[in-house]
Write a protein that holds these residues in place. Structure first.
Motif, PDB file in Angstrom:
ATOM      1  N   UNK A  69      11.053 -41.599   3.616  1.00 42.91           N
ATOM      2  CA  UNK A  69      10.098 -41.024   4.557  1.00 42.91           C
ATOM      3  C   UNK A  69      10.748 -39.948   5.417  1.00 42.91           C
ATOM      4  N   UNK A  70      11.949 -40.210   5.909  1.00 43.60           N
ATOM      5  CA  UNK A  70      12.650 -39.203   6.713  1.00 43.60           C
ATOM      6  C   UNK A  70      12.916 -37.932   5.913  1.00 43.60           C
ATOM      7  N   UNK A  71      13.177 -38.092   4.635  1.00 41.34           N
ATOM      8  CA  UNK A  71      13.484 -36.956   3.775  1.00 41.34           C
ATOM      9  C   UNK A  71      12.246 -36.148   3.425  1.00 41.34           C
ATOM     10  N   UNK A  72      11.165 -36.821   3.104  1.00 38.42           N
ATOM     11  CA  UNK A  72       9.999 -36.122   2.550  1.00 38.42           C
ATOM     12  C   UNK A  72       8.855 -35.853   3.524  1.00 38.42           C
ATOM     13  N   UNK A  73       8.770 -36.559   4.652  1.00 36.55           N
ATOM     14  CA  UNK A  73       7.713 -36.263   5.621  1.00 36.55           C
ATOM     15  C   UNK A  73       7.796 -34.828   6.137  1.00 36.55           C
ATOM     16  N   UNK A  74       8.992 -34.306   6.414  1.00 38.63           N
ATOM     17  CA  UNK A  74       9.063 -32.923   6.910  1.00 38.63           C
ATOM     18  C   UNK A  74       8.541 -31.869   5.930  1.00 38.63           C
ATOM     19  N   UNK A  75       8.408 -32.235   4.655  1.00 42.66           N
ATOM     20  CA  UNK A  75       7.894 -31.270   3.673  1.00 42.66           C
ATOM     21  C   UNK A  75       6.485 -31.638   3.196  1.00 42.66           C
TER      22      UNK A  75
END
Length: 108
Positions: free
Chosen positions: A61-67
């Motif tokens: 989630x930390x990796x992909x939420x920003x994108x």
């Protein structure tokens, strides 16, 4: 019919089409393993697996939420929903066949 991609170029291509990358997923798993590694034999027997699972979800989630991906938890199932809304991913334990291209793995 389920298609399993085992060769690196096909894996990378398929993940890229889904908006994912081998490198990001490997980083997530390394970080989750580091968190699990602080457990000792004095911890409850299920704690290392729970930490690994939970941190894998968190780090995805930390990796992909920003994108553009979204965190959802329908019926308390922790998912990461693609920005398209077409599919979601999660972390799950697998059967003993998991990781072997010639076998048929499944979730436990």
């Amino acid at each position: 019919m389920t298609v399993v991609h085992a060769e690196s170029p096909r894996v990378r291509d398929r993940l890229a089409k889904l908006g994912l990358s081998v490198e990001a997923i490997e980083d997530v798993l390394r970080r989750a393993e580091a968190e699990r590694s602080v457990c000792t034999p004095l911890d409850p027997v299920s704690l290392p697996g729970n930490i690994f699972w939970g941190r894998t979800i968190r780090f995805l989630r930390e990796t992909y939420k920003p994108v553009g991906w979204n965190s959802i938890s329908p019926s308390n199932v922790s998912l990461l929903l693609a920005s398209s809304g077409d599919f979601a991913i999660t972390a799950s334990s697998g059967s003993v066949e998991t990781g072997y291209a010639a076998l048929t793995p499944s979730t436990r």
